[in-house]
Design a protein around this motif. Structure first.
Motif, mmCIF file in Angstrom:
data_model
loop_
_atom_site.group_PDB
_atom_site.id
_atom_site.type_symbol
_atom_site.label_atom_id
_atom_site.label_comp_id
_atom_site.label_asym_id
_atom_site.label_seq_id
_atom_site.Cartn_x
_atom_site.Cartn_y
_atom_site.Cartn_z
ATOM 1 N N ASP A 1 11.756 -12.667 53.896
ATOM 2 C CA ASP A 1 12.717 -13.399 53.076
ATOM 3 C C ASP A 1 13.287 -14.509 53.947
ATOM 4 O O ASP A 1 14.027 -14.246 54.897
ATOM 5 N N SER B 1 15.475 -17.953 54.081
ATOM 6 C CA SER B 1 16.388 -18.881 53.404
ATOM 7 C C SER B 1 16.226 -20.291 53.937
ATOM 8 O O SER B 1 16.262 -21.264 53.187
ATOM 9 N N SER B 2 16.072 -20.401 55.261
ATOM 10 C CA SER B 2 15.794 -21.690 55.888
ATOM 11 C C SER B 2 15.260 -21.414 57.286
ATOM 12 O O SER B 2 15.158 -20.274 57.713
ATOM 13 N N ASP C 1 9.227 -14.441 50.233
ATOM 14 C CA ASP C 1 10.137 -15.166 49.344
ATOM 15 C C ASP C 1 10.778 -16.269 50.182
ATOM 16 O O ASP C 1 11.610 -15.998 51.047
ATOM 17 N N SER D 1 13.022 -19.545 50.242
ATOM 18 C CA SER D 1 13.962 -20.406 49.528
ATOM 19 C C SER D 1 13.911 -21.825 50.061
ATOM 20 O O SER D 1 13.999 -22.794 49.314
ATOM 21 N N SER D 2 13.781 -21.939 51.374
ATOM 22 C CA SER D 2 13.693 -23.237 52.028
ATOM 23 C C SER D 2 13.133 -23.014 53.424
ATOM 24 O O SER D 2 13.078 -21.893 53.913
ATOM 25 N N SER E 1 10.556 -21.411 46.566
ATOM 26 C CA SER E 1 11.536 -22.198 45.816
ATOM 27 C C SER E 1 11.583 -23.625 46.316
ATOM 28 O O SER E 1 11.677 -24.577 45.543
ATOM 29 N N SER E 2 11.517 -23.779 47.640
ATOM 30 C CA SER E 2 11.510 -25.099 48.255
ATOM 31 C C SER E 2 11.006 -24.945 49.682
ATOM 32 O O SER E 2 11.140 -23.887 50.283
#
Length: 282
Positions: free
Chosen positions: A178, A180-181, A196, A198-199, A218-219
């Motif tokens: 996971d 996020s960045s 997963d 996100s960025s 997502s990005s």
């Protein structure tokens, strides 16, 4: 109204001070620089919670967990329930000092084969687990830099808010990531993969494809490096962004941003969903 605001500010200030000084182990003035806990048969987890420190985990022939801290702050090594906990603390009013260089060495039994949970607030971590075979390894990163190499684990989970993670040779039944960045770079990965993103940037190279792959972007950017003889059935769905594949695909088709194709026997499923960003399969 002013009095209420001032009162709330005082309470918040007291909470911050107490949270960084009292941690059920007294004040963190000076504090211990080393600690040791025996690994009994009842211990099933090693918990590592560190921040603002250069940490090295060293497996070796021993029957206890030992940690040695160099630099400011203090160290706690204790047995809690079925876990051994290694935790660093900062001196009062020193959590804003980012320039100090602290080093932490954690010595663990190389034959420990149960669970390990690592939480990093900041700083760096180096872990070469070539001699270890863990049941579950959990890696939670707030920021910082992490290097892991030669690790075999039944289940690997990664939760990264930011920072840079490099993993070289990870053999697992299931790897869950996971992001996020930040950046996550994996070489010589074996096992089922769930990601997963996100960025940020997620790159994984596989020597052998022997299970399914599920990626939700997502990005950001995803690079998926597969062996030339990989047998897979690819299903992609794109809302916005781009997916490219260097593999020649049979039964290839597109329908409402869905890309389908088979390479080889199509034995393993690869599902990629993109809201935004770029995915490269090669």
């Amino acid at each position: 109204m002013k009095r209420i605001v001032i009162f709330l500010l005082i309470i918040t200030g007291l909470y911050i001070v107490l949270n960084h000084t009292f941690q059920f182990d007294g004040f963190v003035f000076g504090g211990s620089k080393n600690g040791r806990a025996t690994l009994s048969k009842t211990i099933d987890t090693i918990e590592i919670n560190v921040g603002s420190v250069r940490t090295t985990i060293i497996p070796e022939d021993r029957n206890d967990v030992e940690a040695v801290l160099t630099g400011k702050g203090s160290l706690i090594v204790k047995e809690t329930g079925n876990s051994i906990v290694v935790e660093t603390k900062r001196k009062m009013f020193n959590w804003f000092s980012f320039s100090e260089k602290r080093q932490l060495k954690i010595y663990v039994p190389e034959d420990f084969n149960r669970d390990m949970n690592i939480q990093i607030g900041s700083g760096s971590l180096n872990f070469s687990g070539q001699s270890m075979k863990l049941s579950h390894l959990s890696l939670d990163i707030g920021s910082g830099n992490v290097k892991i190499d030669h690790l075999e684990v039944n289940e690997f989970t990664h939760d990264g808010s930011s920072g840079n993670v490099e993993i070289d040779t990870l053999i697992t039944k299931t790897g869950t990531f996971d992001l996020s960045s930040g950046n996550l770079d994996i070489n010589h990965f074996t096992g089922a993969l769930e990601a997963d993103v996100s960025s940020g940037k997620f790159s994984v190279q596989m020597d052998k494809l022997n299970d399914s792959i599920d990626i939700d972007l997502s990005s950001g950017d995803v690079n998926l490096d597969l062996p030339d003889d990989a047998d897979f059935n690819l299903k992609d769905k794109v809302s916005s962004g781009n997916i490219s594949s260097d593999f020649p695909l049979t039964t290839k088709g597109t329908d409402n941003n869905n890309l389908k194709g088979t390479h080889g026997s199509g034995k393993h499923e690869i599902n990629v969903s993109v809201s935004s960003g770029d995915v490269k399969i090669f």
